[in-house]
Scaffold this motif. Structure first.
Motif, PDB file in Angstrom:
ATOM      1  N   ALA A 245      66.107 -17.927  99.345  1.00 12.67           N
ATOM      2  CA  ALA A 245      65.618 -16.737 100.616  1.00 12.67           C
ATOM      3  C   ALA A 245      65.667 -17.346 101.761  1.00 12.67           C
ATOM      4  O   ALA A 245      64.860 -18.341 102.287  1.00 12.67           O
ATOM      5  CB  ALA A 245      64.775 -16.614  99.855  1.00 12.67           C
ATOM      6  N   GLY A 246      66.185 -16.876 102.846  1.00 16.81           N
ATOM      7  CA  GLY A 246      67.202 -17.765 103.651  1.00 16.81           C
ATOM      8  C   GLY A 246      68.168 -17.428 104.145  1.00 16.81           C
ATOM      9  O   GLY A 246      69.206 -17.993 103.822  1.00 16.81           O
ATOM     10  N   ASP A 247      68.564 -18.910 105.353  1.00 11.54           N
ATOM     11  CA  ASP A 247      70.381 -18.982 106.105  1.00 11.54           C
ATOM     12  C   ASP A 247      69.649 -19.993 106.870  1.00 11.54           C
ATOM     13  O   ASP A 247      69.002 -20.098 107.366  1.00 11.54           O
ATOM     14  CB  ASP A 247      70.284 -17.581 106.894  1.00 11.54           C
ATOM     15  N   GLY A 248      70.986 -20.744 106.995  1.00 13.04           N
ATOM     16  CA  GLY A 248      71.394 -21.831 107.861  1.00 13.04           C
ATOM     17  C   GLY A 248      72.574 -22.091 107.869  1.00 13.04           C
ATOM     18  O   GLY A 248      73.305 -21.800 107.091  1.00 13.04           O
ATOM     19  N   PRO A 249      72.488 -23.268 109.029  1.00 14.11           N
ATOM     20  CA  PRO A 249      74.491 -24.064 109.173  1.00 14.11           C
ATOM     21  C   PRO A 249      74.777 -24.875 107.844  1.00 14.11           C
ATOM     22  O   PRO A 249      75.830 -24.612 107.927  1.00 14.11           O
ATOM     23  CB  PRO A 249      73.650 -24.793 110.184  1.00 14.11           C
ATOM     24  N   LEU A 250      74.060 -25.069 106.461  1.00 10.22           N
ATOM     25  CA  LEU A 250      74.560 -25.148 105.281  1.00 10.22           C
ATOM     26  C   LEU A 250      74.948 -24.394 104.207  1.00 10.22           C
ATOM     27  O   LEU A 250      75.348 -25.056 103.208  1.00 10.22           O
ATOM     28  CB  LEU A 250      73.208 -26.970 104.957  1.00 10.22           C
ATOM     29  N   ALA A 251      74.287 -23.119 104.379  1.00 10.69           N
ATOM     30  CA  ALA A 251      74.512 -22.013 103.451  1.00 10.69           C
ATOM     31  C   ALA A 251      75.598 -21.708 102.929  1.00 10.69           C
ATOM     32  O   ALA A 251      75.581 -22.294 101.473  1.00 10.69           O
ATOM     33  CB  ALA A 251      74.197 -20.617 104.027  1.00 10.69           C
ATOM     34  N   ASP A 252      77.327 -22.473 103.538  1.00 10.03           N
ATOM     35  CA  ASP A 252      78.062 -22.246 102.599  1.00 10.03           C
ATOM     36  C   ASP A 252      79.012 -23.524 101.677  1.00 10.03           C
ATOM     37  O   ASP A 252      78.800 -23.714 100.750  1.00 10.03           O
ATOM     38  CB  ASP A 252      79.570 -22.230 103.648  1.00 10.03           C
ATOM     39  N   ALA A 253      78.069 -24.812 102.776  1.00  9.27           N
ATOM     40  CA  ALA A 253      78.080 -26.031 101.910  1.00  9.27           C
ATOM     41  C   ALA A 253      77.404 -25.991 100.912  1.00  9.27           C
ATOM     42  O   ALA A 253      77.962 -26.241  99.359  1.00  9.27           O
ATOM     43  CB  ALA A 253      77.539 -27.386 102.837  1.00  9.27           C
ATOM     44  N   VAL A 254      76.063 -25.359 100.611  1.00  9.31           N
ATOM     45  CA  VAL A 254      75.229 -25.321  99.173  1.00  9.31           C
ATOM     46  C   VAL A 254      76.190 -24.622  98.936  1.00  9.31           C
ATOM     47  O   VAL A 254      75.601 -24.559  97.071  1.00  9.31           O
ATOM     48  CB  VAL A 254      73.812 -24.525  99.812  1.00  9.31           C
ATOM     49  N   ALA A 255      76.153 -23.258  98.894  1.00  9.06           N
ATOM     50  CA  ALA A 255      76.787 -22.122  97.988  1.00  9.06           C
ATOM     51  C   ALA A 255      78.429 -22.801  97.087  1.00  9.06           C
ATOM     52  O   ALA A 255      78.676 -22.570  96.147  1.00  9.06           O
ATOM     53  CB  ALA A 255      77.608 -20.374  98.812  1.00  9.06           C
ATOM     54  N   GLN A 256      79.051 -23.885  97.517  1.00 15.55           N
ATOM     55  CA  GLN A 256      80.032 -24.771  97.471  1.00 15.55           C
ATOM     56  C   GLN A 256      79.495 -25.796  95.566  1.00 15.55           C
ATOM     57  O   GLN A 256      80.677 -25.951  95.243  1.00 15.55           O
ATOM     58  CB  GLN A 256      80.573 -25.504  98.168  1.00 15.55           C
ATOM     59  N   LEU A 257      78.381 -25.927  95.713  1.00 17.43           N
ATOM     60  CA  LEU A 257      78.248 -27.012  94.689  1.00 17.43           C
ATOM     61  C   LEU A 257      77.684 -25.483  93.318  1.00 17.43           C
ATOM     62  O   LEU A 257      77.491 -26.125  92.253  1.00 17.43           O
ATOM     63  CB  LEU A 257      76.656 -27.665  95.405  1.00 17.43           C
ATOM     64  N   ALA A 258      78.011 -24.738  93.412  1.00 20.61           N
ATOM     65  CA  ALA A 258      78.207 -23.658  91.942  1.00 20.61           C
ATOM     66  C   ALA A 258      78.894 -24.135  91.526  1.00 20.61           C
ATOM     67  O   ALA A 258      80.480 -24.816  91.630  1.00 20.61           O
ATOM     68  CB  ALA A 258      77.736 -22.160  93.144  1.00 20.61           C
ATOM     69  N   ASN A 259      78.373 -24.298  90.013  1.00 20.59           N
ATOM     70  CA  ASN A 259      79.662 -23.895  88.400  1.00 20.59           C
ATOM     71  C   ASN A 259      79.434 -23.543  87.652  1.00 20.59           C
ATOM     72  O   ASN A 259      78.474 -22.625  87.607  1.00 20.59           O
ATOM     73  CB  ASN A 259      79.481 -25.884  88.673  1.00 20.59           C
ATOM     74  N   ASP A 260      80.025 -23.986  86.284  1.00 17.10           N
ATOM     75  CA  ASP A 260      79.503 -23.083  84.813  1.00 17.10           C
ATOM     76  C   ASP A 260      77.614 -23.226  84.865  1.00 17.10           C
ATOM     77  O   ASP A 260      77.866 -22.496  83.841  1.00 17.10           O
ATOM     78  CB  ASP A 260      80.360 -23.534  84.302  1.00 17.10           C
ATOM     79  N   ARG A 261      76.975 -23.893  85.352  1.00 23.22           N
ATOM     80  CA  ARG A 261      75.760 -24.425  84.578  1.00 23.22           C
ATOM     81  C   ARG A 261      74.985 -24.129  85.997  1.00 23.22           C
ATOM     82  O   ARG A 261      73.881 -24.355  85.764  1.00 23.22           O
ATOM     83  CB  ARG A 261      75.200 -25.780  84.450  1.00 23.22           C
ATOM     84  N   LEU A 262      75.246 -23.834  86.792  1.00 22.98           N
ATOM     85  CA  LEU A 262      74.811 -23.776  88.299  1.00 22.98           C
ATOM     86  C   LEU A 262      74.651 -22.677  89.049  1.00 22.98           C
ATOM     87  O   LEU A 262      76.131 -22.804  89.550  1.00 22.98           O
ATOM     88  CB  LEU A 262      74.772 -25.115  89.173  1.00 22.98           C
ATOM     89  N   GLU A 263      74.181 -21.939  88.810  1.00 21.83           N
ATOM     90  CA  GLU A 263      75.046 -20.025  89.908  1.00 21.83           C
ATOM     91  C   GLU A 263      73.577 -20.884  91.080  1.00 21.83           C
ATOM     92  O   GLU A 263      72.311 -21.680  90.577  1.00 21.83           O
ATOM     93  CB  GLU A 263      74.115 -18.937  88.770  1.00 21.83           C
ATOM     94  N   ILE A 264      74.451 -20.418  92.368  1.00 18.24           N
ATOM     95  CA  ILE A 264      73.706 -20.063  93.370  1.00 18.24           C
ATOM     96  C   ILE A 264      73.194 -18.462  93.937  1.00 18.24           C
ATOM     97  O   ILE A 264      75.014 -18.015  94.162  1.00 18.24           O
ATOM     98  CB  ILE A 264      74.371 -21.280  94.824  1.00 18.24           C
ATOM     99  N   ASP A 265      72.265 -18.356  93.843  1.00 20.70           N
ATOM    100  CA  ASP A 265      72.187 -16.713  94.828  1.00 20.70           C
ATOM    101  C   ASP A 265      71.873 -16.740  96.140  1.00 20.70           C
ATOM    102  O   ASP A 265      70.516 -17.298  96.290  1.00 20.70           O
ATOM    103  CB  ASP A 265      71.079 -16.287  93.835  1.00 20.70           C
ATOM    104  N   LEU A 266      73.025 -16.803  96.978  1.00 16.24           N
ATOM    105  CA  LEU A 266      72.012 -16.581  98.493  1.00 16.24           C
ATOM    106  C   LEU A 266      71.422 -14.757  98.229  1.00 16.24           C
ATOM    107  O   LEU A 266      72.434 -14.668  98.009  1.00 16.24           O
ATOM    108  CB  LEU A 266      73.333 -16.854  99.008  1.00 16.24           C
ATOM    109  N   LEU A 267      70.204 -15.415  98.838  1.00 17.50           N
ATOM    110  CA  LEU A 267      69.317 -14.007  99.066  1.00 17.50           C
ATOM    111  C   LEU A 267      69.723 -13.392 100.728  1.00 17.50           C
ATOM    112  O   LEU A 267      69.416 -12.733 100.915  1.00 17.50           O
ATOM    113  CB  LEU A 267      68.018 -14.192  98.690  1.00 17.50           C
ATOM    114  N   GLY A 268      69.795 -14.737 101.763  1.00 17.47           N
ATOM    115  CA  GLY A 268      69.813 -13.989 103.456  1.00 17.47           C
ATOM    116  C   GLY A 268      68.136 -14.322 103.329  1.00 17.47           C
ATOM    117  O   GLY A 268      67.147 -14.319 102.468  1.00 17.47           O
ATOM    118  N   ASN A 269      68.194 -13.968 103.986  1.00 17.17           N
ATOM    119  CA  ASN A 269      66.870 -13.240 105.195  1.00 17.17           C
ATOM    120  C   ASN A 269      65.998 -12.360 104.740  1.00 17.17           C
ATOM    121  O   ASN A 269      66.541 -11.705 104.157  1.00 17.17           O
ATOM    122  CB  ASN A 269      66.650 -13.366 106.901  1.00 17.17           C
TER     123      ASN A 269
END
Length: 408
Positions: A245-269
């Motif tokens: 829950a939040g936003d920032g300059p590293l959002a895309d880099a964090v999202a790219q770490l998702a894999n079949d065992r790790l889901e990244i759910d970006l909720l935004g502000n």
């Protein structure tokens, strides 16, 4: 300690508070303080700093804006992050204080604002000057030599200082403040952001973590997410969703770490109700900061019944978290410490999370605006020499519930 027995009773006092801008949790406290004093005036350097993404909300308080010069500098920390640092020069402070004629002055931070207040105090020795310290020693020891020199000077020119936790207290003691000049004035949380209902947890084999805050280098969320992804590569007994829950300059880099065992759910502000919902749906709150002078999110999570997987570089984690009782703490600069904490947290059973949830809420029971305002009221009473019930000076557990009773 020095007392000011000429002061009126607290319910007749005119208290002036000076700070850079008014955060929501500070406004909640001062709304309660205003009910306890004769008059409360708040002087702000600015209505809002440039990097904040919310509008000013003063909650009906008597707030006045000062004439202020602001410089923007770059703050670089040895932990590897950098952020803008806004330096305020509220140049009309002495003029405003002379106009307001306060009984007591509280000045946030040990910078130019407090320097102007100290100069006013030299002109009006009957007015106690209290410096409000919201800081952590591991952050402040990296400040420049000029700031350190000014703060040592201020230590001799203000009457008292407050601290928000043990790290702040250590820093003030190292500056030369004696214990009889220090008072505990803790943070509170906005209870609207906490989830107040019955807490439930996902079955073993799946864990939903929630992180609330900026997706920035200082918050440590990128290396934390990498550590989670690496851990899951060699541990196939659990799947993880990391909700952010939040936003920032590293959002895309964090999202790219998702894999079949790790889901990244970006909720935004998120607004307060959405934050409460995020706490409700999670099993564990992650707070991997590389540098926070306090950290409200861990306390909000605890109040929501959520165990915290938190960095020891957040003062709230240092103060409140007891390993295996209401969370797990780690050093974000130590990969072994981080991995061990992740392992212990993700291996915790659903049944044990339910027990920790009860302990979590107990440890945050006193983190309300009313409790913080009562501490402020106690400080005012102590200044008058009223010792019928001395204000508490220790760090914990009284500010954050009873840590001795964490196990249900």
């Amino acid at each position: 300690m020095r007392t000011f027995k000429h002061l009126p009773s607290v319910d007749q006092m005119h208290v002036v508070v000076l700070t850079n801008y008014l955060r929501r949790h500070h406004a909640l406290v001062f709304q309660q303080v205003a009910k306890r004093v004769g008059k409360l005036t708040i002087l702000l350097s600015t209505d809002m700093e440039p990097d904040r993404q919310w509008e000013a909300d003063w909650g009906g308080l008597d707030v006045q804006l000062q004439k202020n010069w602001m410089l923007t500098a770059k703050w670089k920390h040895s932990a590897g992050f950098e952020e803008p640092n806004f330096i305020h020069f509220p140049v009309d402070t002495i003029k405003q204080l002379r106009r307001l004629n306060p009984d007591v002055v509280f000045s946030y931070e040990l910078g130019m604002r407090t320097m102007f207040c100290a100069l006013f105090g030299m002109l009006r020795r009957q007015v106690p000057i209290v410096a409000v310290g919201n800081m952590a020693d591991h952050i402040e020891r990296e400040r420049g030599p000029l700031r350190r020199l000014m703060r040592r000077f201020l230590r001799t020119r203000v009457d008292f200082a407050t601290y928000n936790g043990p790290s702040c207290k250590r820093y003030l003691q190292n500056l030369g403040f004696s214990d009889d000049r220090l008072f505990h004035f803790p943070y509170c949380i906005d209870m609207d952001k906490a989830y107040a209902g019955e807490k439930s947890f996902n079955a073993d084999g799946y864990r939903r973590l929630v992180y609330l805050g900026a997706i920035s280098s200082r918050k440590g969320i990128l290396p934390f997410t990498k550590a989670i992804a690496d851990y899951l590569q060699s541990n196939d007994t659990v799947r993880v969703t990391l909700a952010i829950a939040g936003d920032g300059p590293l959002a895309d880099a964090v999202a790219q770490l998702a894999n079949d065992r790790l889901e990244i759910d970006l909720l935004g502000n998120c607004d307060a109700s959405q934050l409460a919902a995020a706490y409700q749906s999670a099993d564990i709150c992650a707070f991997p900061t590389l540098g926070d002078e306090w950290g409200l999110v861990p306390v909000e999570a605890l109040a929501s019944g959520l165990p915290v997987l938190g960095s020891c570089l957040a003062q709230s984690v240092e103060t409140i978290i007891v390993d295996e009782k209401n969370g797990w703490s780690f050093d974000p600069t130590d990969s072994d410490s981080l991995r061990s904490a992740i392992d212990r947290a993700l291996r915790t059973s659903q049944a044990d999370l339910e027990k920790m949830s009860v302990a979590a809420r107990r440890s945050a029971v006193d983190s309300t605006p009313e409790a913080s305002a009562e501490r402020f009221h106690d400080i005012l009473r102590a200044l008058t020499g009223d010792v019928s019930e001395s204000p508490v000076r220790d760090d914990a557990p009284s500010s954050v519930g009873s840590l001795g009773n964490l196990v249900p």
